[in-house]
Design an enzyme around this catalytic site. Structure first.
Site, PDB file in Angstrom:
ATOM      1  N   THR A  88       2.703  -1.023   8.664  1.00 32.30           N
ATOM      2  CA  THR A  88       3.184  -1.874   9.759  1.00 32.30           C
ATOM      3  C   THR A  88       3.430  -3.317   9.327  1.00 32.30           C
ATOM      4  OG1 THR A  88       0.911  -2.435  10.314  1.00 32.30           O
ATOM      5  CG2 THR A  88       1.895  -0.554  11.496  1.00 32.30           C
TER       6      THR A  88
ATOM      7  N   ASP B 299       0.863  -1.182   0.000  1.00 34.80           N
ATOM      8  CA  ASP B 299       0.000   0.000   0.000  1.00 34.80           C
ATOM      9  C   ASP B 299       0.902   1.234   0.000  1.00 34.80           C
ATOM     10  OD1 ASP B 299       0.784   0.491   2.625  1.00 34.80           O
ATOM     11  OD2 ASP B 299      -1.233   0.380   3.485  1.00 34.80           O
TER      12      ASP B 299
ATOM     13  N   CYS C 169       2.868  -3.115   3.961  1.00 35.01           N
ATOM     14  CA  CYS C 169       2.059  -1.938   4.273  1.00 35.01           C
ATOM     15  C   CYS C 169       2.823  -1.163   5.339  1.00 35.01           C
ATOM     16  CB  CYS C 169       0.633  -2.306   4.682  1.00 35.01           C
ATOM     17  SG  CYS C 169       0.458  -3.159   6.261  1.00 35.01           S
TER      18      CYS C 169
ATOM     19  N   HIS D 216       6.950 -30.772  10.971  1.00 37.28           N
ATOM     20  CA  HIS D 216       6.431 -29.455  10.570  1.00 37.28           C
ATOM     21  C   HIS D 216       5.371 -29.604   9.485  1.00 37.28           C
ATOM     22  CE1 HIS D 216       9.507 -27.860  13.090  1.00 37.28           C
ATOM     23  NE2 HIS D 216      10.461 -28.446  12.392  1.00 37.28           N
TER      24      HIS D 216
ATOM     25  N   HIS E 158       9.730 -24.041   9.054  1.00 33.14           N
ATOM     26  CA  HIS E 158       8.750 -24.683   9.932  1.00 33.14           C
ATOM     27  C   HIS E 158       7.307 -24.477   9.488  1.00 33.14           C
ATOM     28  CE1 HIS E 158      11.554 -25.017  13.729  1.00 33.14           C
ATOM     29  NE2 HIS E 158      12.098 -25.508  12.628  1.00 33.14           N
TER      30      HIS E 158
HETATM   31  C1  RB5 Z   1      -2.176   2.922   6.202  1.00 25.76           C
HETATM   32  O1  RB5 Z   1      -2.178   4.193   6.743  1.00 25.76           O
HETATM   33  C2  RB5 Z   1      -1.827   1.913   7.281  1.00 25.76           C
HETATM   34  O2  RB5 Z   1      -2.932   1.722   8.120  1.00 25.76           O
HETATM   35  C3  RB5 Z   1      -1.393   0.599   6.666  1.00 25.76           C
HETATM   36  O3  RB5 Z   1      -0.303   0.814   5.850  1.00 25.76           O
HETATM   37  C4  RB5 Z   1      -0.994  -0.487   7.632  1.00 25.76           C
HETATM   38  O4  RB5 Z   1      -0.083  -0.038   8.567  1.00 25.76           O
HETATM   39  C5  RB5 Z   1      -2.120  -1.220   8.240  1.00 25.76           C
HETATM   40  O5  RB5 Z   1      -1.950  -2.202   8.969  1.00 25.76           O
END
Ligand code: RB5
Length: 152
Positions: free
Chosen positions: A68, A8, A66, A134, A99
């Site tokens: 996080t 993203d 993304c 596994h 695993h």
């Molecule tokens: C986008 O702002 C953010 O929410 C996305 O990139 C991610 O961190 C969501 O888990």
């Protein structure tokens, strides 16, 4: 090897860095499904595009990114046949393959820098699934997916 990558808007820069690492590793046909700019997009849509390539057999592995790594990994793991591992360290990336037979790697562009991310990608792609006990456990994961149970 064929690999599909997507992110993203929170990880476009990391996606570009990871693609450089994939080019350095060599022998990997990379399919980038976007996004390509800073305009906000919804990470489940990206997860769906990447994972469709994995479950459809066009890609051996997927990489989803993304901000996080959390949202896109959660979304990816809702898709039948996907075992997505969110990894921000090399040990986990190696074990995710050895695993858990993970077929998709997730990372967060706002969590990890390009250097460690490159090492994680290398570790993930170099490691091999060990099978054995596994394999039994991964089989049980897939049985849970197919059971439709909401509670175990
Ligand atoms: C986008 O702002 C953010 O929410 C996305 O990139 C991610 O961190 C969501 O888990």
């Amino acid at each position: 090897m064929n690999l599909t990558i997507g992110s993203d808007h929170g990880a476009v820069a990391l996606k570009d860095e990871v693609k450089k690492v994939l080019a350095e590793i060599g022998g990997i046909e990379v399919n980038d499904v976007g996004t390509f700019g800073t305009e906000s997009v919804d990470y489940p849509d990206i997860a769906e595009k990447v994972c469709a390539c994995v479950t459809g057999g066009q890609a051996d592995f997927g990489i989803v990114l993304c901000g996080t790594g959390l949202g896109i990994s959660i979304a990816a793991n809702k898709i039948r046949g996907i075992r997505c591992a969110l990894c921000h360290d090399v040990y986990s990336a190696k074990k995710a393959r050895e695993h858990n037979d993970a077929n998709v790697l997730a990372m967060g562009g706002r969590v990890i820098g390009p250097g460690p991310a490159g090492e994680i990608v290398r570790a993930f792609l170099e490691a091999k699934f060990e099978g054995g006990r596994h394999g039994r456990r991964v089989g049980k994961i897939m049985a849970l997916e197919n059971s439709g149970k909401e509670q175990v």
